[in-house]
Design an enzyme around this catalytic site. Sequence first.
Site, PDB file in Angstrom:
ATOM      1  N   ASP A 186      -9.765  -0.400   3.757  1.00 48.18           N
ATOM      2  CA  ASP A 186      -8.604  -1.075   4.329  1.00 48.18           C
ATOM      3  C   ASP A 186      -8.946  -1.538   5.745  1.00 48.18           C
ATOM      4  O   ASP A 186      -9.781  -0.934   6.420  1.00 48.18           O
ATOM      5  CB  ASP A 186      -7.433  -0.075   4.381  1.00 48.18           C
ATOM      6  CG  ASP A 186      -6.067  -0.724   4.517  1.00 48.18           C
ATOM      7  OD1 ASP A 186      -5.968  -1.803   5.120  1.00 48.18           O
ATOM      8  OD2 ASP A 186      -5.083  -0.135   4.029  1.00 48.18           O
ATOM      9  N   ASP A 241      -7.429  -1.937  -0.386  1.00 55.53           N
ATOM     10  CA  ASP A 241      -6.522  -2.962   0.115  1.00 55.53           C
ATOM     11  C   ASP A 241      -7.309  -4.256   0.258  1.00 55.53           C
ATOM     12  O   ASP A 241      -8.377  -4.282   0.879  1.00 55.53           O
ATOM     13  CB  ASP A 241      -5.963  -2.516   1.466  1.00 55.53           C
ATOM     14  CG  ASP A 241      -4.866  -3.410   2.014  1.00 55.53           C
ATOM     15  OD1 ASP A 241      -4.989  -4.642   1.884  1.00 55.53           O
ATOM     16  OD2 ASP A 241      -3.911  -2.888   2.605  1.00 55.53           O
ATOM     17  N   GLU A 291      -2.002  -4.975  -2.174  1.00 61.42           N
ATOM     18  CA  GLU A 291      -1.754  -5.990  -1.138  1.00 61.42           C
ATOM     19  C   GLU A 291      -2.299  -7.375  -1.477  1.00 61.42           C
ATOM     20  O   GLU A 291      -2.595  -8.172  -0.582  1.00 61.42           O
ATOM     21  CB  GLU A 291      -2.292  -5.515   0.228  1.00 61.42           C
ATOM     22  CG  GLU A 291      -1.652  -4.226   0.748  1.00 61.42           C
ATOM     23  CD  GLU A 291      -0.247  -4.426   1.318  1.00 61.42           C
ATOM     24  OE1 GLU A 291       0.226  -5.568   1.367  1.00 61.42           O
ATOM     25  OE2 GLU A 291       0.371  -3.413   1.722  1.00 61.42           O
ATOM     26  N   ASP A 305      -3.171   3.025   8.199  1.00 57.96           N
ATOM     27  CA  ASP A 305      -1.897   3.371   7.548  1.00 57.96           C
ATOM     28  C   ASP A 305      -1.532   4.827   7.781  1.00 57.96           C
ATOM     29  O   ASP A 305      -1.071   5.528   6.878  1.00 57.96           O
ATOM     30  CB  ASP A 305      -1.968   3.061   6.047  1.00 57.96           C
ATOM     31  CG  ASP A 305      -2.051   1.567   5.770  1.00 57.96           C
ATOM     32  OD1 ASP A 305      -1.806   0.770   6.693  1.00 57.96           O
ATOM     33  OD2 ASP A 305      -2.364   1.201   4.628  1.00 57.96           O
ATOM     34  N   HIS A 322       0.796  -1.220   0.000  1.00 56.57           N
ATOM     35  CA  HIS A 322       0.000   0.000   0.000  1.00 56.57           C
ATOM     36  C   HIS A 322       0.832   1.275   0.000  1.00 56.57           C
ATOM     37  O   HIS A 322       0.289   2.357  -0.210  1.00 56.57           O
ATOM     38  CB  HIS A 322      -0.979   0.004   1.183  1.00 56.57           C
ATOM     39  CG  HIS A 322      -2.318   0.561   0.825  1.00 56.57           C
ATOM     40  ND1 HIS A 322      -3.477   0.278   1.516  1.00 56.57           N
ATOM     41  CD2 HIS A 322      -2.701   1.389  -0.182  1.00 56.57           C
ATOM     42  CE1 HIS A 322      -4.497   0.910   0.973  1.00 56.57           C
ATOM     43  NE2 HIS A 322      -4.056   1.596  -0.062  1.00 56.57           N
ATOM     44  N   HIS A 352       4.562   0.582   4.298  1.00 53.13           N
ATOM     45  CA  HIS A 352       3.171   0.359   3.867  1.00 53.13           C
ATOM     46  C   HIS A 352       2.173   0.684   4.979  1.00 53.13           C
ATOM     47  O   HIS A 352       0.967   0.744   4.711  1.00 53.13           O
ATOM     48  CB  HIS A 352       2.965  -1.060   3.328  1.00 53.13           C
ATOM     49  CG  HIS A 352       2.894  -2.138   4.354  1.00 53.13           C
ATOM     50  ND1 HIS A 352       2.236  -3.334   4.146  1.00 53.13           N
ATOM     51  CD2 HIS A 352       3.403  -2.236   5.605  1.00 53.13           C
ATOM     52  CE1 HIS A 352       2.333  -4.102   5.215  1.00 53.13           C
ATOM     53  NE2 HIS A 352       3.042  -3.469   6.105  1.00 53.13           N
ATOM     54  N   HIS A 375      -6.627  -1.345   7.894  1.00 54.95           N
ATOM     55  CA  HIS A 375      -5.692  -0.507   8.650  1.00 54.95           C
ATOM     56  C   HIS A 375      -5.798   0.943   8.193  1.00 54.95           C
ATOM     57  O   HIS A 375      -6.110   1.214   7.026  1.00 54.95           O
ATOM     58  CB  HIS A 375      -4.257  -0.993   8.435  1.00 54.95           C
ATOM     59  CG  HIS A 375      -4.079  -2.472   8.639  1.00 54.95           C
ATOM     60  ND1 HIS A 375      -4.281  -3.382   7.626  1.00 54.95           N
ATOM     61  CD2 HIS A 375      -3.720  -3.179   9.733  1.00 54.95           C
ATOM     62  CE1 HIS A 375      -4.060  -4.603   8.085  1.00 54.95           C
ATOM     63  NE2 HIS A 375      -3.735  -4.513   9.363  1.00 54.95           N
ATOM     64  N   ASP A 384      -6.999  -6.617   2.171  1.00 53.41           N
ATOM     65  CA  ASP A 384      -7.271  -7.053   3.544  1.00 53.41           C
ATOM     66  C   ASP A 384      -8.455  -6.340   4.176  1.00 53.41           C
ATOM     67  O   ASP A 384      -8.830  -6.635   5.315  1.00 53.41           O
ATOM     68  CB  ASP A 384      -6.016  -6.981   4.418  1.00 53.41           C
ATOM     69  CG  ASP A 384      -5.573  -5.561   4.774  1.00 53.41           C
ATOM     70  OD1 ASP A 384      -6.382  -4.617   4.730  1.00 53.41           O
ATOM     71  OD2 ASP A 384      -4.378  -5.398   5.117  1.00 53.41           O
TER      72      ASP A 384
END
Length: 304
Positions: free
Chosen positions: A129, A231, A276, A133, A97, A146, A131, A233
């Site tokens: 996402d 992303d 990702e 980030d 990412h 990332h 996360h 995930d």
Amino acid sequence: MNVSLLGIPMDLGAGRRGVDMGPSALRNAHLATRLRELGHTVNDLGDIAVALPETLDKHMEAGLVFLDPIINACRDAAERVRAMPDGTFPLTLGGDHSVSMGTVTGNALRGAVSKEGAQGVRSGLIWVDAHTDYNTPQSSPSGNIHGMPVAHLTGLGDPHLTGLGGGWHMRPEDIVMIGIRSVDARERALMQEAGILAYTMKEVDVRGITRIVDETLERLGGLERLHVSFDADALDPSICPGVGTPVPGGLTYREGHLLMELLSESGRVTSMDIVEVNPILDTRNQTAEVMVGMAASLLGQRIM
């Protein structure tokens, strides 16, 4: 619509190898074919050149791992995206990412008069996402870049990475995050200080995707460009197992598609990242196939 694919096969920002093969996995999942079937003209620009980690000395510079080659890759990505013609929909394929520091910047600077980027277009970012980030070199537990792209896009962090857009930075109020469920303690404080709107999985459960999309589009109303950075995930690991940092309890298959379908219906999204996807950790390219479906939904695929 004219769609330009650009691969950024980089896993320098991640803690695990494999996402450098993400662009190939997405292509092998028939991404271009799916988009052409929707009536789009697809131009695959290939991949930018990215240094291989095993050829580099892995060391921390200013609290960051592989800083210089990541700068080079992100700068190249920004320049390639910025050079895409008007009327093109850039669909950039990661890679980890951290590539978004280049892609988001390049999309904002498309058509900008100033080469330094000071006249970049004010843009909205929809960050899908698990996360946020939003770490900085000082807050990051790992030094893996990332986990830091959004902070750097807003001008917070290492000056080499915050300077990719010259005088252009994202405004925190122009960022909306969806699907969040893993945030570091110091990162949480930085997020709250910046005032970025983040819909955690609790909000997804309570409010539902439809209401979240309505609120997102209202918050980003009036912005000329909206970029979706997706992303893999963000989706539950049972759906997308091929990711390096899986977190249980993510978006369901239908929630992901509904999110993309509603954003598509708004007619306001002008560019997208898929990042990702890690084939090494995947099962028969399942994650890439799911993410190709997400892109197709954003670009007009409908059930009826």
